[in-house]
Design an enzyme around this catalytic site. Sequence first.
Site: not given
Length: 238
Positions: A202, A96
Amino acid sequence: MSSQMCKSASRVIRSLLSASKNSRFCSAEGRAVAAAAAVSVDSKVPLLASAYGSGGSANASRGWLPGVFALPVAAYMVQEQEAHAAQNERTFIAIKPDGVQRGLIAEIISRFERKGFKLVAIKITVPSKEFAQKHYHDLKDRPFFNGLCQFLSSGPVVAMVWEGEGVIKYGRKLIGATDPQRSEPGTIRGDLAVVVGRNIIHGSDGPETAKDEISLWFKPQELVNYKSNEEKWIYGVN
Ligand code: DAT
Ligand code: MG
């Protein structure tokens, strides 16, 4: 062989295999016969064709093995096919914007790479907020949804697909619990992040999500199929 042939052959083999499991036919000699027959199959000779084609029995002269020899062939082929399919499991992993800005790209990639997983797709991109909303659609009713999507689209994301046996589940283990306060030391979030809103990475949480996320982030032609030289040292049965 066509994929249809492969599928029906696989079904036949599977039923043969379940009948032969733990039987005396699953021996070392069985494997040798199987290996020979597998070569025949590759060269488009009918499935389960005999490795002893010039033998004297009626079966052998027609080029077919009696069932007793076919069983180890079947067992070997199913095992090979299943091992290959397992190694081809894929998951979607994204670093991210916080992970990218903190210079953790190489650190994160190296953890997956050193484990033995194989990188089959990678790109750096700034997703739009609409795209982030699609990615996190299952969280749309959560109070943090808007802020989460805002954050994911606030800067570059490194999107990747990793391949290997058990990569979906084990990828989550490498990543650690959602809240870094609860992630074990040794995990990516445990070692490198402090709060849930900035947990740097993620990873898909199951086979269906992995499939959906890979196709959301990548076109099929962006996924690279290749054999790594290390595979024979990463996979094997003794
Ligand atoms: P994970 O990323 O471990 O799969 P998730 O799918 O439940 O976790 O949530 C997606 C992201 O949303 C998560 O990485 C960080 C954020 N998030 C989850 N729970 C949160 C919370 N209680 N407060 C703020 N952000 C949260
Ligand atoms: Mg999730």
